[in-house]
Write a protein that holds these residues in place. Structure first.
Motif, PDB file in Angstrom:
ATOM      1  N   TYR A 184       0.634  -1.147   0.191  1.00  0.00           N
ATOM      2  CA  TYR A 184      -0.013   0.239  -0.211  1.00  0.00           C
ATOM      3  C   TYR A 184       1.335   1.049  -0.096  1.00  0.00           C
ATOM      4  N   ILE A 185       1.077   2.166  -1.117  1.00  0.00           N
ATOM      5  CA  ILE A 185       1.850   3.401  -1.165  1.00  0.00           C
ATOM      6  C   ILE A 185       1.132   3.976  -0.524  1.00  0.00           C
ATOM      7  N   ARG A 186      -0.219   4.702   0.084  1.00  0.00           N
ATOM      8  CA  ARG A 186      -0.863   5.321   0.801  1.00  0.00           C
ATOM      9  C   ARG A 186       0.216   5.590   2.403  1.00  0.00           C
ATOM     10  N   THR A 187       0.468   3.967   2.783  1.00  0.00           N
ATOM     11  CA  THR A 187       0.328   3.422   4.033  1.00  0.00           C
ATOM     12  C   THR A 187       2.353   3.890   3.987  1.00  0.00           C
ATOM     13  N   LEU A 188       3.145   3.551   3.172  1.00  0.00           N
ATOM     14  CA  LEU A 188       4.383   3.850   2.451  1.00  0.00           C
ATOM     15  C   LEU A 188       4.325   5.556   2.984  1.00  0.00           C
ATOM     16  N   GLY A 189       3.716   5.904   2.354  1.00  0.00           N
ATOM     17  CA  GLY A 189       3.846   7.838   3.048  1.00  0.00           C
ATOM     18  C   GLY A 189       3.433   8.309   3.317  1.00  0.00           C
ATOM     19  N   MET A 190       2.798   7.859   4.923  1.00  0.00           N
ATOM     20  CA  MET A 190       2.396   7.687   6.226  1.00  0.00           C
ATOM     21  C   MET A 190       3.721   7.439   7.083  1.00  0.00           C
ATOM     22  N   ASP A 191       3.983   6.072   6.463  1.00  0.00           N
ATOM     23  CA  ASP A 191       5.148   5.936   7.405  1.00  0.00           C
ATOM     24  C   ASP A 191       5.996   7.000   7.290  1.00  0.00           C
TER      25      ASP A 191
END
Length: 311
Positions: A184-191
């Protein structure tokens, strides 16, 4: 006065793969149905979805090609993503509601971003977002999120093959990500934002590659709409396009017929595993078969091999 009911022309058999460059704001299903209408295709499917906000490569399958969609669901993917710092949303992207805002840490820079990227490379654990289609007890996670129900989400093992900083403007940065399925690129961005000491979300996402397919070879809905109906089939790749990474086996007429009838046939024992099979005389694609110890058994065959030509 009687109003005459308009009848729609019957859908036709269309076999092949369409590489679509999806535009922002369009759901994957809406893109599929629009392409199906433009091709007047009887049967269609996709090989995995893109969020409405995202743009880029969305391979669509038609007719017999739908039998091989799983091949791309399991393939590695590549994205370009813009991460906006200072704001986090409940969905992890620009379509969500703001849940946190933070000041950007003093001294944040392109070098600071480069310093945190290596810790996200390779095989890592990632917790999928609550706003996702993953299921728990038979229900998608997003249904729990919309109902305000908190659920524990187990982390999953994923692999980041490449992570490159493309641009940094002082409050947002753009990255290229090559990754395994399930990322999930969304999760990667938040992390990444948390690793830098602040909130973050995705403000843009573009899928540029799936397996061997590249967005540079894709066509937009807008382009398809400008083409005369008789010319739209020219944008279709052949049914075997999804399985070109597999070894191939050519069969003579007798063996090809036997395989199509479900019989196990003898082949060179050097051949092994899942293979794509063709009629040697016509180069017609017959489907997939599995070979073990010199015995070839049908795995997934196409229904009308005479209508589907290999390139």
């Amino acid at each position: 006065m009687r109003v005459q009911k308009q009848t729609r022309s019957p859908r036709r058999q269309v076999d092949g793969v369409l590489l679509l460059d999806k535009h922002a704001g369009l759901t994957s299903n809406a893109a599929l149905q629009t392409a199906r209408r433009l091709l007047n295709a009887a049967k269609a499917g996709h090989t995995g979805t893109l969020d409405p906000m995202a743009t880029g490569l969305l391979p669509l399958t038609f007719g017999e090609a739908t039998k091989f969609s799983q091949m791309l669901l399991d393939a590695d993917k590549e994205y370009e993503a813009t991460v906006q710092l200072g704001v986090e949303t409940d969905t992890g992207d620009a379509e969500g509601s703001v849940v946190a805002t933070t000041e950007l840490p003093a001294g944040i820079s392109g070098d600071a971003i480069l310093s945190v990227l290596p810790s996200f490379m390779g095989e890592i654990e990632q917790i999928p977002p609550i706003y996702s289609a993953l299921k728990r007890a038979g229900k998608p996670l997003y249904e729990y999120a919309r109902a305000g129900i908190e659920v524990e989400i187990e982390p999953r093992r994923i692999t980041i093959h490449a992570l490159e900083l493309l641009d940094w403007n002082g409050s947002a940065f753009r990255i290229r990500v090559a990754c395994s399925k399930g990322t999930y690129i969304r999760t990667l961005g938040m992390d990444l934002g948390r690793a830098l000491g602040c909130s973050a979300h995705l403000s843009a996402l573009r899928r540029t590659r799936i397996g061997q397919f590249n967005v540079a070879d894709a066509v937009s809905i807008g382009t398809l709409e400008t083409v005369e109906p008789g010319g739209r089939d020219g944008y279709l790749a052949s049914v075997d396009a999804l399985v070109r990474h597999l070894d191939e086996v050519e069969l003579g007429e007798g063996d090809a017929g036997a395989l199509m009838q479900g019989r196990v046939i003898r082949v060179d024992p050097k051949v092994c595993g899942l293979v794509r099979v063709y009629d040697a005389a016509t180069r017609r694609f017959l489907g997939l078969a599995e070979c073990m110890d010199g015995r070839l058994a049908a795995k997934r065959l196409i229904a009308t091999p005479g209508s589907v030509q290999a390139e």
